[in-house]
Write a protein that holds these residues in place. Structure first.
Motif, mmCIF file in Angstrom:
data_model
loop_
_atom_site.group_PDB
_atom_site.id
_atom_site.type_symbol
_atom_site.label_atom_id
_atom_site.label_comp_id
_atom_site.label_asym_id
_atom_site.label_seq_id
_atom_site.Cartn_x
_atom_site.Cartn_y
_atom_site.Cartn_z
ATOM 1 N N GLY A 1 0.811 -1.213 0.000
ATOM 2 C CA GLY A 1 0.000 0.000 0.000
ATOM 3 C C GLY A 1 0.838 1.255 0.000
ATOM 4 N N THR A 2 0.195 2.387 0.169
ATOM 5 C CA THR A 2 0.878 3.683 0.067
ATOM 6 C C THR A 2 1.612 4.094 1.341
ATOM 7 O OG1 THR A 2 -1.202 4.775 0.658
ATOM 8 C CG2 THR A 2 -0.720 4.520 -1.690
ATOM 9 N N GLU A 3 1.460 3.357 2.416
ATOM 10 C CA GLU A 3 2.151 3.564 3.689
ATOM 11 C C GLU A 3 1.675 4.843 4.384
ATOM 12 O OE1 GLU A 3 6.383 3.161 3.207
ATOM 13 O OE2 GLU A 3 6.185 1.398 1.925
ATOM 14 N N SER A 4 2.070 4.974 5.621
ATOM 15 C CA SER A 4 1.611 6.103 6.444
ATOM 16 C C SER A 4 2.435 7.360 6.168
ATOM 17 C CB SER A 4 1.714 5.750 7.931
ATOM 18 O OG SER A 4 3.075 5.602 8.316
ATOM 19 N N ASP A 5 1.915 8.519 6.620
ATOM 20 C CA ASP A 5 2.654 9.775 6.472
ATOM 21 C C ASP A 5 3.992 9.712 7.210
ATOM 22 O OD1 ASP A 5 0.689 10.831 4.918
ATOM 23 O OD2 ASP A 5 -0.183 12.119 6.475
ATOM 24 N N GLN A 6 4.003 9.047 8.340
ATOM 25 C CA GLN A 6 5.251 8.936 9.105
ATOM 26 C C GLN A 6 6.290 8.136 8.338
ATOM 27 O OE1 GLN A 6 4.784 7.250 13.018
ATOM 28 N NE2 GLN A 6 6.910 7.615 13.597
ATOM 29 N N GLU A 7 5.866 7.005 7.744
ATOM 30 C CA GLU A 7 6.800 6.182 6.976
ATOM 31 C C GLU A 7 7.305 6.912 5.734
ATOM 32 O OE1 GLU A 7 5.414 1.603 7.651
ATOM 33 O OE2 GLU A 7 3.985 2.938 6.642
ATOM 34 N N GLN A 8 6.425 7.704 5.128
ATOM 35 C CA GLN A 8 6.787 8.425 3.907
ATOM 36 C C GLN A 8 7.360 9.820 4.170
ATOM 37 O OE1 GLN A 8 6.545 7.517 0.453
ATOM 38 N NE2 GLN A 8 6.581 5.509 1.448
ATOM 39 N N ARG A 9 7.419 10.220 5.437
ATOM 40 C CA ARG A 9 7.975 11.524 5.822
ATOM 41 C C ARG A 9 7.263 12.669 5.104
ATOM 42 N NH1 ARG A 9 14.270 9.643 5.140
ATOM 43 N NH2 ARG A 9 14.292 8.098 6.826
ATOM 44 N N THR A 10 5.950 12.644 5.154
ATOM 45 C CA THR A 10 5.148 13.696 4.549
ATOM 46 C C THR A 10 4.366 14.452 5.622
ATOM 47 O OG1 THR A 10 3.312 12.143 4.170
ATOM 48 C CG2 THR A 10 4.894 12.437 2.384
ATOM 49 N N GLY A 11 3.821 15.621 5.241
ATOM 50 C CA GLY A 11 3.039 16.414 6.176
ATOM 51 C C GLY A 11 3.869 16.833 7.371
ATOM 52 N N GLU A 12 3.342 16.615 8.551
ATOM 53 C CA GLU A 12 4.040 17.023 9.777
ATOM 54 C C GLU A 12 5.266 16.172 10.065
ATOM 55 O OE1 GLU A 12 1.309 14.403 12.903
ATOM 56 O OE2 GLU A 12 1.131 16.596 12.822
ATOM 57 N N HIS A 13 5.409 15.064 9.328
ATOM 58 C CA HIS A 13 6.558 14.181 9.535
ATOM 59 C C HIS A 13 7.712 14.497 8.579
ATOM 60 C CE1 HIS A 13 4.139 11.700 12.215
ATOM 61 N NE2 HIS A 13 3.184 11.705 11.300
ATOM 62 N N ALA A 14 7.527 15.494 7.727
ATOM 63 C CA ALA A 14 8.607 15.888 6.823
ATOM 64 C C ALA A 14 9.780 16.449 7.615
ATOM 65 C CB ALA A 14 8.095 16.925 5.827
ATOM 66 N N ARG A 15 10.998 16.199 7.136
ATOM 67 C CA ARG A 15 12.195 16.695 7.806
ATOM 68 C C ARG A 15 12.635 18.021 7.189
ATOM 69 N NH1 ARG A 15 16.025 11.419 7.718
ATOM 70 N NH2 ARG A 15 16.354 12.292 5.637
ATOM 71 N N HIS A 16 13.640 18.628 7.794
ATOM 72 C CA HIS A 16 14.111 19.923 7.293
ATOM 73 C C HIS A 16 14.711 19.818 5.894
ATOM 74 C CE1 HIS A 16 17.926 18.237 8.733
ATOM 75 N NE2 HIS A 16 18.517 19.101 7.928
ATOM 76 N N ASP A 17 15.238 18.618 5.544
ATOM 77 C CA ASP A 17 15.840 18.439 4.233
ATOM 78 C C ASP A 17 14.916 17.725 3.253
ATOM 79 O OD1 ASP A 17 15.911 16.043 5.589
ATOM 80 O OD2 ASP A 17 17.982 15.532 5.051
ATOM 81 N N SER A 18 13.651 17.520 3.623
ATOM 82 C CA SER A 18 12.688 16.900 2.719
ATOM 83 C C SER A 18 12.328 17.864 1.591
ATOM 84 C CB SER A 18 11.412 16.515 3.478
ATOM 85 O OG SER A 18 11.671 15.530 4.446
ATOM 86 N N PRO A 19 11.949 17.352 0.400
ATOM 87 C CA PRO A 19 11.463 18.240 -0.658
ATOM 88 C C PRO A 19 10.308 19.101 -0.150
ATOM 89 C CG PRO A 19 11.811 16.030 -1.516
ATOM 90 C CD PRO A 19 11.980 15.941 -0.038
ATOM 91 N N ARG A 20 10.232 20.341 -0.589
ATOM 92 C CA ARG A 20 9.269 21.302 -0.053
ATOM 93 C C ARG A 20 7.837 20.794 -0.148
ATOM 94 N NH1 ARG A 20 6.735 25.963 -2.391
ATOM 95 N NH2 ARG A 20 6.126 27.473 -0.796
ATOM 96 N N TRP A 21 7.495 20.195 -1.282
ATOM 97 C CA TRP A 21 6.109 19.754 -1.481
ATOM 98 C C TRP A 21 5.753 18.529 -0.641
ATOM 99 C CZ3 TRP A 21 3.840 20.415 -7.078
ATOM 100 C CH2 TRP A 21 3.872 21.779 -7.408
ATOM 101 N N ALA A 22 6.742 17.871 -0.045
ATOM 102 C CA ALA A 22 6.448 16.721 0.812
ATOM 103 C C ALA A 22 5.753 17.157 2.088
ATOM 104 C CB ALA A 22 7.729 15.959 1.136
ATOM 105 N N GLY A 23 6.068 18.338 2.565
ATOM 106 C CA GLY A 23 5.485 18.785 3.820
ATOM 107 C C GLY A 23 4.424 19.843 3.679
ATOM 108 N N ILE A 24 4.085 20.202 2.438
ATOM 109 C CA ILE A 24 3.192 21.337 2.245
ATOM 110 C C ILE A 24 1.719 20.954 2.328
ATOM 111 C CG2 ILE A 24 2.795 21.319 -0.256
ATOM 112 C CD1 ILE A 24 3.724 24.278 -0.227
ATOM 113 N N GLY A 25 1.402 19.686 2.098
ATOM 114 C CA GLY A 25 0.022 19.219 2.195
ATOM 115 C C GLY A 25 -0.807 19.566 0.967
#
Length: 224
Positions: A96-120
């Motif tokens: 499956g598509t996995e959780s936001d935490q596993e994919q490091r998206t939304g609030e789980h994005a890191r400082h070096d994550s691509p910008r659109w990964a955490g933008i929602g």
């Protein structure tokens, strides 16, 4: 320069190999095409004119579309389909598509994550599927190019044989179009299936496409 080559060795290596292979295909295709013209009692053409011909275009694009189809299907299918013991598969508990935490998206994005990964929102949804969308789009574009160049090449052959040409719609339903497509599709699908199952039991030391040499056959989603 040396660092750039090291950091981009994989794409540069395959890119250069692609250009050599394309040049070789062009040279061999030109010779074969002129041999056919000679057999038909027609004037031969220059190498430059062959590169601009529909015959060269259809031979190139029919391979491109099958390759992009292979990667598109593989990228999308491996979200859900698993293969026990294969490094080409995700772990068996991660279908499956996995959780936001596993994919490091939304609030789980890191400082070096691509910008659109955490933008929602829509941008995150688009970015999270961008690889499959681009590969699917490249497949459709190369398939369209194959069909357009294919009908031109087919009609040239028809005219040489003093037969009536056909339109694009009828060419899409023709045996020539589907024979060109399916002979490539089946080979690509066979290659993917072979890689998925052979990588369970065989190893290539140092390759990320293989498990480490001493890893058990049943280990899934582990790369060397």
């Amino acid at each position: 320069m040396r660092r750039f080559v090291r950091d981009n060795g994989l794409s540069l290596g395959f890119g250069i190999a692609f250009l050599f292979a394309l040049a070789g295909q062009a040279a061999a295709g030109h010779a074969e095409f002129n041999n056919q013209l000679a057999t038909d009692g027609l004037a031969q053409i220059s190498f430059g004119n062959y590169l601009m011909s529909s015959d060269f275009a259809v031979d190139v694009t029919e391979n491109w579309q099958s390759e992009y189809l292979q990667f598109f299907l593989y990228i999308v299918a491996t979200v859900w389909l698993l293969q026990r013991g294969s490094p080409e598969s995700k772990a068996l508990n991660k279908a499956g598509t996995e959780s936001d935490q596993e994919q490091r998206t939304g609030e789980h994005a890191r400082h070096d994550s691509p910008r659109w990964a955490g933008i929602g929102g829509a941008r995150q949804a688009l970015f999270s599927r961008s690889l499959g969308l681009v590969m699917g789009g490249l497949f459709l574009l190369s398939w369209l190019a194959q069909s357009i160049s294919g009908v031109a090449a087919y009609n040239e052959q028809q005219l040489r044989q003093l037969q009536a040409p056909i339109d694009w719609g009828n060419y899409l339903a023709s045996a020539d179009f589907w024979s060109r497509s399916l002979q490539n599709w089946q080979s690509e699908l066979l290659a993917v299936a072979s890689m998925a199952i052979l990588s369970v039991y065989l190893r290539q030391r140092g390759s990320p496409e293989s498990k480490p040499v001493g890893t058990p056959h049943t280990s899934t989603g582990v790369e060397g």
